[in-house]
Design an enzyme around this catalytic site. Structure first.
Site, PDB file in Angstrom:
ATOM      1  N   SER A  97      -3.743   6.980  12.890  1.00  0.00           N
ATOM      2  CA  SER A  97      -3.414   6.925  14.326  1.00  0.00           C
ATOM      3  C   SER A  97      -4.685   6.953  15.191  1.00  0.00           C
ATOM      4  O   SER A  97      -5.764   7.293  14.709  1.00  0.00           O
ATOM      5  CB  SER A  97      -2.513   8.112  14.694  1.00  0.00           C
ATOM      6  OG  SER A  97      -3.276   9.291  14.694  1.00  0.00           O
ATOM      7  N   GLU A 136      -9.721  -1.205   5.504  1.00  0.00           N
ATOM      8  CA  GLU A 136      -8.473  -1.436   6.244  1.00  0.00           C
ATOM      9  C   GLU A 136      -8.745  -1.364   7.749  1.00  0.00           C
ATOM     10  O   GLU A 136      -8.207  -2.131   8.530  1.00  0.00           O
ATOM     11  CB  GLU A 136      -7.425  -0.386   5.861  1.00  0.00           C
ATOM     12  CG  GLU A 136      -6.128  -0.515   6.659  1.00  0.00           C
ATOM     13  CD  GLU A 136      -5.019   0.419   6.187  1.00  0.00           C
ATOM     14  OE1 GLU A 136      -5.264   1.263   5.310  1.00  0.00           O
ATOM     15  OE2 GLU A 136      -3.894   0.284   6.712  1.00  0.00           O
ATOM     16  N   GLN A 161       0.828  -1.211   0.000  1.00  0.00           N
ATOM     17  CA  GLN A 161       0.000   0.000   0.000  1.00  0.00           C
ATOM     18  C   GLN A 161       0.863   1.261   0.000  1.00  0.00           C
ATOM     19  O   GLN A 161       1.565   1.524   0.974  1.00  0.00           O
ATOM     20  CB  GLN A 161      -0.882  -0.005   1.258  1.00  0.00           C
ATOM     21  CG  GLN A 161      -1.747   1.226   1.427  1.00  0.00           C
ATOM     22  CD  GLN A 161      -2.468   1.242   2.763  1.00  0.00           C
ATOM     23  OE1 GLN A 161      -1.965   0.691   3.750  1.00  0.00           O
ATOM     24  NE2 GLN A 161      -3.634   1.839   2.800  1.00  0.00           N
ATOM     25  N   GLY A 162       0.777   2.059  -1.060  1.00  0.00           N
ATOM     26  CA  GLY A 162       1.566   3.290  -1.149  1.00  0.00           C
ATOM     27  C   GLY A 162       0.702   4.508  -0.887  1.00  0.00           C
ATOM     28  O   GLY A 162       0.342   5.221  -1.836  1.00  0.00           O
ATOM     29  N   TYR A 163       0.381   4.738   0.364  1.00  0.00           N
ATOM     30  CA  TYR A 163      -0.383   5.934   0.743  1.00  0.00           C
ATOM     31  C   TYR A 163       0.569   6.980   1.360  1.00  0.00           C
ATOM     32  O   TYR A 163       0.702   8.076   0.873  1.00  0.00           O
ATOM     33  CB  TYR A 163      -1.466   5.580   1.781  1.00  0.00           C
ATOM     34  CG  TYR A 163      -2.804   5.141   1.231  1.00  0.00           C
ATOM     35  CD1 TYR A 163      -2.917   4.466   0.024  1.00  0.00           C
ATOM     36  CD2 TYR A 163      -3.980   5.391   1.941  1.00  0.00           C
ATOM     37  CE1 TYR A 163      -4.153   4.053  -0.458  1.00  0.00           C
ATOM     38  CE2 TYR A 163      -5.216   4.995   1.465  1.00  0.00           C
ATOM     39  CZ  TYR A 163      -5.301   4.327   0.264  1.00  0.00           C
ATOM     40  OH  TYR A 163      -6.533   3.931  -0.195  1.00  0.00           O
ATOM     41  N   SER A 164       1.227   6.596   2.506  1.00  0.00           N
ATOM     42  CA  SER A 164       1.992   7.573   3.289  1.00  0.00           C
ATOM     43  C   SER A 164       3.258   8.017   2.565  1.00  0.00           C
ATOM     44  O   SER A 164       3.856   7.254   1.801  1.00  0.00           O
ATOM     45  CB  SER A 164       2.399   6.962   4.630  1.00  0.00           C
ATOM     46  OG  SER A 164       1.274   6.449   5.280  1.00  0.00           O
ATOM     47  N   GLU A 194      -5.493   9.016  17.427  1.00  0.00           N
ATOM     48  CA  GLU A 194      -6.054  10.373  17.510  1.00  0.00           C
ATOM     49  C   GLU A 194      -6.923  10.655  16.277  1.00  0.00           C
ATOM     50  O   GLU A 194      -8.003  11.240  16.386  1.00  0.00           O
ATOM     51  CB  GLU A 194      -4.926  11.424  17.600  1.00  0.00           C
ATOM     52  CG  GLU A 194      -4.167  11.424  18.925  1.00  0.00           C
ATOM     53  CD  GLU A 194      -3.170  10.272  19.036  1.00  0.00           C
ATOM     54  OE1 GLU A 194      -2.808   9.667  18.000  1.00  0.00           O
ATOM     55  OE2 GLU A 194      -2.762   9.956  20.170  1.00  0.00           O
TER      56      GLU A 194
HETATM   57  C1  LIG Z   1       4.436  -0.325  11.214  1.00  0.00           C
HETATM   58  C2  LIG Z   1       3.808   0.636  10.254  1.00  0.00           C
HETATM   59  C3  LIG Z   1       3.329   0.165   9.046  1.00  0.00           C
HETATM   60  C4  LIG Z   1       2.784   1.054   8.123  1.00  0.00           C
HETATM   61  N1  LIG Z   1       2.393   0.563   6.910  1.00  0.00           N
HETATM   62  C5  LIG Z   1       1.989   1.441   5.961  1.00  0.00           C
HETATM   63  C6  LIG Z   1       1.719   0.981   4.638  1.00  0.00           C
HETATM   64  O1  LIG Z   1       1.829  -0.215   4.321  1.00  0.00           O
HETATM   65  N2  LIG Z   1       1.351   1.894   3.721  1.00  0.00           N
HETATM   66  C7  LIG Z   1       1.198   3.217   4.009  1.00  0.00           C
HETATM   67  O2  LIG Z   1       0.834   3.979   3.126  1.00  0.00           O
HETATM   68  N3  LIG Z   1       1.454   3.684   5.247  1.00  0.00           N
HETATM   69  C8  LIG Z   1       1.853   2.836   6.228  1.00  0.00           C
HETATM   70  N4  LIG Z   1       2.142   3.290   7.482  1.00  0.00           N
HETATM   71  C9  LIG Z   1       2.089   4.733   7.735  1.00  0.00           C
HETATM   72  C10 LIG Z   1       0.968   5.182   8.642  1.00  0.00           C
HETATM   73  O3  LIG Z   1      -0.270   5.158   7.986  1.00  0.00           O
HETATM   74  C11 LIG Z   1       1.329   6.603   9.131  1.00  0.00           C
HETATM   75  O4  LIG Z   1       2.499   6.485   9.934  1.00  0.00           O
HETATM   76  C12 LIG Z   1       0.219   7.225   9.925  1.00  0.00           C
HETATM   77  O5  LIG Z   1      -0.841   7.595   9.075  1.00  0.00           O
HETATM   78  C13 LIG Z   1       0.697   8.467  10.722  1.00  0.00           C
HETATM   79  O6  LIG Z   1       1.360   9.363   9.895  1.00  0.00           O
HETATM   80  P1  LIG Z   1       2.807   9.952  10.299  1.00  0.00           P
HETATM   81  O7  LIG Z   1       3.690   8.824  10.632  1.00  0.00           O
HETATM   82  O8  LIG Z   1       3.205  10.869   9.203  1.00  0.00           O
HETATM   83  O9  LIG Z   1       2.559  10.768  11.655  1.00  0.00           O
HETATM   84  P2  LIG Z   1       1.926  12.214  11.783  1.00  0.00           P
HETATM   85  O10 LIG Z   1       0.750  12.324  10.876  1.00  0.00           O
HETATM   86  O11 LIG Z   1       3.009  13.224  11.630  1.00  0.00           O
HETATM   87  O12 LIG Z   1       1.400  12.196  13.279  1.00  0.00           O
HETATM   88  C14 LIG Z   1       2.281  12.414  14.392  1.00  0.00           C
HETATM   89  C15 LIG Z   1       1.410  12.450  15.652  1.00  0.00           C
HETATM   90  O13 LIG Z   1       0.506  13.574  15.590  1.00  0.00           O
HETATM   91  C16 LIG Z   1      -0.830  13.148  15.787  1.00  0.00           C
HETATM   92  N5  LIG Z   1      -1.734  13.927  14.906  1.00  0.00           N
HETATM   93  C17 LIG Z   1      -1.529  14.236  13.607  1.00  0.00           C
HETATM   94  N6  LIG Z   1      -2.582  14.939  13.133  1.00  0.00           N
HETATM   95  C18 LIG Z   1      -3.461  15.069  14.145  1.00  0.00           C
HETATM   96  C19 LIG Z   1      -4.761  15.678  14.271  1.00  0.00           C
HETATM   97  N7  LIG Z   1      -5.351  16.292  13.232  1.00  0.00           N
HETATM   98  N8  LIG Z   1      -5.399  15.597  15.480  1.00  0.00           N
HETATM   99  C20 LIG Z   1      -4.812  14.962  16.529  1.00  0.00           C
HETATM  100  N9  LIG Z   1      -3.577  14.374  16.477  1.00  0.00           N
HETATM  101  C21 LIG Z   1      -2.919  14.419  15.299  1.00  0.00           C
HETATM  102  C22 LIG Z   1      -0.847  11.681  15.359  1.00  0.00           C
HETATM  103  O14 LIG Z   1      -1.879  10.970  16.002  1.00  0.00           O
HETATM  104  C23 LIG Z   1       0.527  11.214  15.836  1.00  0.00           C
HETATM  105  O15 LIG Z   1       0.475  10.885  17.202  1.00  0.00           O
HETATM  106  C24 LIG Z   1       2.664   2.431   8.435  1.00  0.00           C
HETATM  107  C25 LIG Z   1       3.117   2.902   9.677  1.00  0.00           C
HETATM  108  C26 LIG Z   1       3.682   2.024  10.568  1.00  0.00           C
HETATM  109  C27 LIG Z   1       4.178   2.567  11.875  1.00  0.00           C
END
Ligand SMILES: Cc1cc2nc3c(=O)[nH]c(=O)nc-3n(C[C@H](O)[C@H](O)[C@H](O)COP(=O)(O)OP(=O)(O)OC[C@H]3O[C@@H](n4cnc5c(N)ncnc54)[C@H](O)[C@@H]3O)c2cc1C
Length: 395
Positions: free
Chosen positions: A380, A246, A128-131, A382
């Site tokens: 997350s 998901e 999955q290429g989202y993030s 949150e």
């Molecule tokens: C083990 C693992 C596997 C993953 N696998 C995939 C994958 O296969 N494909 C893919 O696309 N992605 C994947 N991800 C990525 C995952 O979806 C993102 O890490 C997640 O969406 C959070 O984004 P970020 O890491 O950029 O954190 P950020 O978005 O920067 O968040 C940092 C912190 O701020 C909080 N926060 C951010 N915005 C808000 C808000 N509006 N209100 C309250 N709190 C907030 C968050 O809850 C978090 O605690 C994976 C992540 C992990 C850890």
């Protein structure tokens, strides 16, 4: 809601149990018990998938015309419960339960014919290429650029945290095809072959010591426009649809009940080894709390199941399932580590006549470390709370 199974449903339960007793191999049960990661090993998952495909039971959620079943909600529930109870692994959901519903809902007839059978038979293994670096919770700010060039797009940029990218042969990607309007308006949904020239993968090793996630780089990657799902610039809608599956497309409660049973076994073993263990009953109380909350999750899942089986998609309520399931699983992880104490650091289990239990014990600490990420991936905790507040509670 009547929660008692009918005579027919109980007969179905016996049929499923007999099938599992005859067809679920011991090495798959052991590999599942020993697993400390989000997904079981690819080979194990695909072997079990092939057994289920042969029987026609791999994806009960899919419509019959694509290889699913015509089971009632109760039958799907029973099947899922019996599989976890028998120690079967969860099939890798990336293609089967996340991408496939999107293809069924928004893909062309050609895409359905091309991709669905290969997903079902495990010929295609998807990631999955989202993030992206800088686009996680705020997914709509993604930048992976796809520029039009005749019948193709030229893709440049990167994706991060891509689970199993190093094992996958295909990636479904959200790409930026327009920058002129609101961020949500210029996103498209592309299916990309990982073997395309210009795709490279860099591993990310987690604190559990696992190689599960990666950063994927795209440098002038040429992707035919025929591999775009639906309309150009309409990808945000398809992306959100996928996220509902998901976060809440399956039954987490059965998996968690299986883990709770393992925890209860650990507690019983600790008590048998040391009569003074947990003299004040704190561990028991925490396990009872999990049991109560798990019951509530089971009922929520049943409620969502009956609406999904009526043809609806999981909806924003799937955020409730993701939130609760993650909290409960992490509580079980923590309790298991507390019960084992230093015993949890056994990396090479000593045979004690019960190989499955010994393996399980050695997987407790890796599982605890690995599962911290569940509060982050798939959106997350949150973000799930924000969705529940806005979309479910209308606050
Ligand atoms: C083990 C693992 C596997 C993953 N696998 C995939 C994958 O296969 N494909 C893919 O696309 N992605 C994947 N991800 C990525 C995952 O979806 C993102 O890490 C997640 O969406 C959070 O984004 P970020 O890491 O950029 O954190 P950020 O978005 O920067 O968040 C940092 C912190 O701020 C909080 N926060 C951010 N915005 C808000 C808000 N509006 N209100 C309250 N709190 C907030 C968050 O809850 C978090 O605690 C994976 C992540 C992990 C850890």
């Amino acid at each position: 809601m009547n929660l008692n199974f009918s005579a027919q449903e109980l007969q179905f339960q016996r049929e499923v149990r007999a099938f599992l007793a005859d067809n679920l191999p011991a090495h798959i049960i052991a590999g599942t018990a020993n697993n400390g990661s989000v997904f079981v090993e690819k080979d194990i998952a695909l072997e079990w998938q092939a057994i289920l495909v042969k029987k026609g039971w791999a994806v009960p959620q899919w419509p019959v015309e694509h290889g699913g079943t015509d089971w009632s909600p109760a039958q799907k529930y029973i099947f899922s419960k019996e599989c976890y109870h028998a120690g079967a692994p969860m099939l890798i959901p990336l293609g089967l339960l996340m991408l496939a519903p999107v293809i069924m809902a928004f893909g062309s007839e050609q895409q359905k014919a091309e991709y669905l059978p290969k997903i079902l038979h495990g010929e295609h293994y998807w990631c999955q290429g989202y993030s992206e670096p800088g686009a996680g919770s705020d997914l709509a700010s993604l930048k992976l650029k796809a520029e039009s060039d005749g019948d193709d797009y030229i893709v440049n940029g990167s994706k991060i945290w891509t689970t199993h990218a190093h094992l996958a042969d295909h990636i479904f990607c959200l790409v930026r095809t327009d920058n002129s309007g609101k961020p949500q308006q210029g996103i498209s949904f592309l299916l990309i072959d990982m073997d395309t020239p210009g795709v490279t993968i860099a591993p990310i090793i987690t604190m559990a010591g696992d190689h599960e996630v990666n950063q994927v780089f795209f440098e002038n990657v040429r992707v035919p426009k025929s591999q775009r799902i639906g309309e150009e610039n309409q990808g945000w809608g398809y992306a959100k649809y996928l996220l509902e599956f998901e976060r809440g497309g399956g039954f987490s409660a059965h998996r968690i009940r299986h883990e709770l049973n393992n925890l209860r076994q650990l507690l019983a073993d600790a008590k048998a080894d040391n009569v003074a263990f947990d003299a004040c009953g704190d561990m028991e109380r925490r396990a009872a709390r999990v049991e109560i909350d798990l019951k509530a999750l089971e009922i929520t899942e049943l409620r969502i199941l009956s609406s999904v089986s009526g043809g609806a998609n999981p909806g924003p309520e799937s955020s409730i399932m993701k939130l609760s399931a993650t909290r409960l699983e992490q509580e079980i992880n923590e309790l298991s580590v507390d019960v084992l104490g230093y015993g949890g650091f056994v990396m090479n289990p000593v045979p004690d006549g019960n190989p499955v239990r010994a393996d399980y014990r050695s997987s407790v600490v890796p599982r605890y470390l690995n599962n911290r990420a569940a509060s982050i991936f798939g959106g997350s905790q949150e973000i799930q709370r924000n969705i529940i507040a806005k979309m479910v509670l209308a606050l």
